[in-house]
Write a protein that holds these residues in place. Structure first.
Motif, short mmCIF file in Angstrom:
data_model
loop_
_atom_site.label_atom_id
_atom_site.label_comp_id
_atom_site.label_asym_id
_atom_site.label_seq_id
_atom_site.Cartn_x
_atom_site.Cartn_y
_atom_site.Cartn_z
N ALA A 18 1.04 9.36 -6.00
CA ALA A 18 1.42 10.76 -5.79
C ALA A 18 2.40 11.24 -6.86
CB ALA A 18 2.03 10.93 -4.41
N THR A 19 3.34 10.38 -7.23
CA THR A 19 4.30 10.74 -8.26
C THR A 19 3.62 10.96 -9.60
OG1 THR A 19 6.07 9.51 -7.16
CG2 THR A 19 6.37 9.99 -9.50
N ALA A 20 2.68 10.07 -9.94
CA ALA A 20 1.96 10.20 -11.20
C ALA A 20 1.10 11.47 -11.21
CB ALA A 20 1.09 8.97 -11.45
N ALA A 59 0.83 -1.21 0.00
CA ALA A 59 0.00 0.00 0.00
C ALA A 59 0.86 1.25 0.00
CB ALA A 59 -0.94 -0.01 1.21
N LYS A 60 1.93 1.25 0.79
CA LYS A 60 2.82 2.41 0.85
C LYS A 60 3.46 2.67 -0.51
CE LYS A 60 3.89 1.88 5.77
NZ LYS A 60 4.94 1.58 6.78
N ASN A 61 3.90 1.61 -1.17
CA ASN A 61 4.49 1.77 -2.49
C ASN A 61 3.48 2.33 -3.49
OD1 ASN A 61 6.97 0.77 -1.66
ND2 ASN A 61 6.49 -1.34 -2.23
N ASP A 62 2.25 1.79 -3.43
CA ASP A 62 1.21 2.23 -4.36
C ASP A 62 0.84 3.70 -4.14
OD1 ASP A 62 1.19 -0.31 -5.37
OD2 ASP A 62 -0.67 -0.93 -4.40
N LEU A 63 0.81 4.13 -2.87
CA LEU A 63 0.45 5.51 -2.58
C LEU A 63 1.48 6.48 -3.13
CD1 LEU A 63 -0.92 5.20 1.07
CD2 LEU A 63 -2.22 5.61 -1.02
N ARG A 104 -8.92 5.08 8.47
CA ARG A 104 -8.15 4.59 7.33
C ARG A 104 -7.83 5.73 6.36
NH1 ARG A 104 -11.63 -1.03 6.35
NH2 ARG A 104 -10.41 -2.33 7.83
N ALA A 105 -8.82 6.58 6.09
CA ALA A 105 -8.60 7.71 5.19
C ALA A 105 -7.54 8.65 5.76
CB ALA A 105 -9.91 8.45 4.96
N GLY A 106 -7.63 8.92 7.06
CA GLY A 106 -6.65 9.79 7.70
C GLY A 106 -5.25 9.23 7.65
N ARG A 107 -5.13 7.91 7.82
CA ARG A 107 -3.81 7.27 7.76
C ARG A 107 -3.20 7.42 6.37
NH1 ARG A 107 -2.15 3.38 11.24
NH2 ARG A 107 -3.38 4.68 12.67
N VAL A 108 -4.03 7.27 5.35
CA VAL A 108 -3.54 7.41 3.98
C VAL A 108 -3.11 8.85 3.69
CG1 VAL A 108 -4.28 7.40 1.56
CG2 VAL A 108 -4.78 5.44 3.02
N VAL A 109 -3.91 9.81 4.13
CA VAL A 109 -3.57 11.22 3.93
C VAL A 109 -2.23 11.53 4.60
CG1 VAL A 109 -4.20 13.58 4.56
CG2 VAL A 109 -5.92 12.05 3.60
N ASN A 110 -2.06 11.09 5.83
CA ASN A 110 -0.80 11.35 6.53
C ASN A 110 0.39 10.77 5.78
OD1 ASN A 110 -2.12 12.67 8.59
ND2 ASN A 110 -2.18 10.91 9.96
N TYR A 111 0.24 9.56 5.26
CA TYR A 111 1.37 8.94 4.56
C TYR A 111 1.66 9.67 3.25
CZ TYR A 111 4.63 5.41 3.01
OH TYR A 111 5.79 4.78 2.61
N LEU A 112 0.62 10.05 2.53
CA LEU A 112 0.82 10.78 1.28
C LEU A 112 1.58 12.09 1.51
CD1 LEU A 112 -2.67 10.26 -0.39
CD2 LEU A 112 -0.48 9.54 -1.36
N GLN A 113 1.25 12.77 2.59
CA GLN A 113 1.88 14.06 2.87
C GLN A 113 3.27 13.90 3.47
OE1 GLN A 113 -0.87 16.28 5.27
NE2 GLN A 113 -2.40 16.47 3.65
N GLN A 114 3.40 13.00 4.42
CA GLN A 114 4.65 12.89 5.18
C GLN A 114 5.70 12.06 4.46
OE1 GLN A 114 3.43 11.35 8.99
NE2 GLN A 114 2.08 13.08 9.40
N ALA A 115 5.30 10.99 3.81
CA ALA A 115 6.27 10.09 3.19
C ALA A 115 6.38 10.30 1.68
CB ALA A 115 5.90 8.64 3.48
N CYS A 116 5.27 10.66 1.04
CA CYS A 116 5.26 10.79 -0.42
C CYS A 116 5.42 12.23 -0.89
CB CYS A 116 3.97 10.20 -0.99
SG CYS A 116 3.66 8.49 -0.51
N GLY A 117 5.39 13.19 0.05
CA GLY A 117 5.65 14.57 -0.29
C GLY A 117 4.51 15.31 -0.97
#
Length: 292
Positions: A200-202, A192-196, A233-246
């Protein structure tokens, strides 16, 4: 990772509602609101001469409102102290506090450790002297200035994008990426982390693209629990997109939890439930701006 255009009408309605709340979401990245400090009295320098000596207050400035500061002590207690024209503010320059410089009241920044001598009038406190360390002031100033600069940049970008989209209420859904979760969990898998981050990159390569994140559950459990779980779950995804995926917060519409609504598969089978335990990351571009 899966890409789908499932239930676009419902998705567009969510996007419209989320767009209206995006200003609030941006404001939230700027930190918690100031505490209510309205209980403190207003005094002139002449009036402070008639007050009795109050307690010494030592801690961190945790809120500031006009001529009042809130100090949080080591034990978590909060004390509100007024600052007036008679308050002496100084910072130590050298070893053991030798040598001091006088400071203006606007140097009292949030996060700054201070020691305050007070005067008391009834149940209210007024600062007679505030002392601090130069090194602490430098650190607080760097944090304050750096944060202010980032907020200014983000606000400008948000307003520019919102200004271009203000009259538009329809979006093109460029893609939807679903990431899945275990039963009752909101933990992102390595896949999931890789896909997110790939999503974001795309999306970063698309001008004017926004992300709309929507959480879902399967039909197991009570609706109230599932609603909370889908939001988590939505909040966890948002946090990862912002913090890890930039991904920039001002390009994120307000996340939404939809519980067990809008399933992509039947909840009568374990395989179908597994597909429904998901967060959908939708890449949206306004129809009026698509291709610009």
């Amino acid at each position: 990772m899966s890409v789908t255009s499932h239930s676009k009408k419902g998705l567009l309605l969510i996007a419209m509602l989320a767009g209206a709340g995006s200003a609030g979401a941006s404001a939230q990245t700027q930190g918690p609101p100031q505490s209510d400090l309205s209980a403190t009295i207003y005094t002139s320098p002449a009036e402070t001469a008639e007050m009795t000596e109050g307690p010494e207050v030592k801690g961190i400035i945790s809120a500031r409102s006009d001529d009042k500061v809130q100090v949080t002590t080591a034990d978590g207690a909060r004390t509100v102290v007024a600052v007036n024209d008679a308050t002496k503010i100084s910072a130590s320059k050298g070893l053991f506090g030798l040598g001091r410089s006088k400071l203006a009241a606007d140097s009292l920044l949030n996060g700054l450790p201070v020691t305050i001598r007070t005067l008391q009038s009834g149940g209210d406190l007024v600062a007679s002297r505030i002392t601090l360390q130069n090194k602490d002031l430098r650190t607080a100033s760097m944090i304050h200035n750096g944060t202010a600069q980032r907020f200014d940049e983000q606000t400008a970008a948000t307003e520019a994008l919102r200004g271009r989209m203000g009259e538009i209420d329809q979006y093109n859904v460029k893609s939807t990426t679903n990431v899945n979760f275990d039963t009752g969990k909101a933990v992102l898998s390595a896949q999931a982390k890789n896909d997110l981050c790939a999503t974001a990159t795309a999306a970063e390569g698309m001008d004017n693209a926004l992300l709309l994140v929507v959480g879902y559950t399967d039909a197991t459990g009570e609706l109230e629990y599932n609603q909370e779980l889908s939001e988590k779950r939505a909040g966890r995804v948002v946090n990862y997109l912002q913090q890890a995926c930039g991904w920039k917060p001002y390009r994120m519409l307000t996340p939404t939890g939809m519980a067990e609504a809008d399933p992509v598969a039947s909840n009568d089978t374990s395989e179908g439930k597994a597909q429904n335990r998901r967060v959908a990351v939708n890449v949206l571009v306004s129809k009026g701006l698509d291709g610009l």
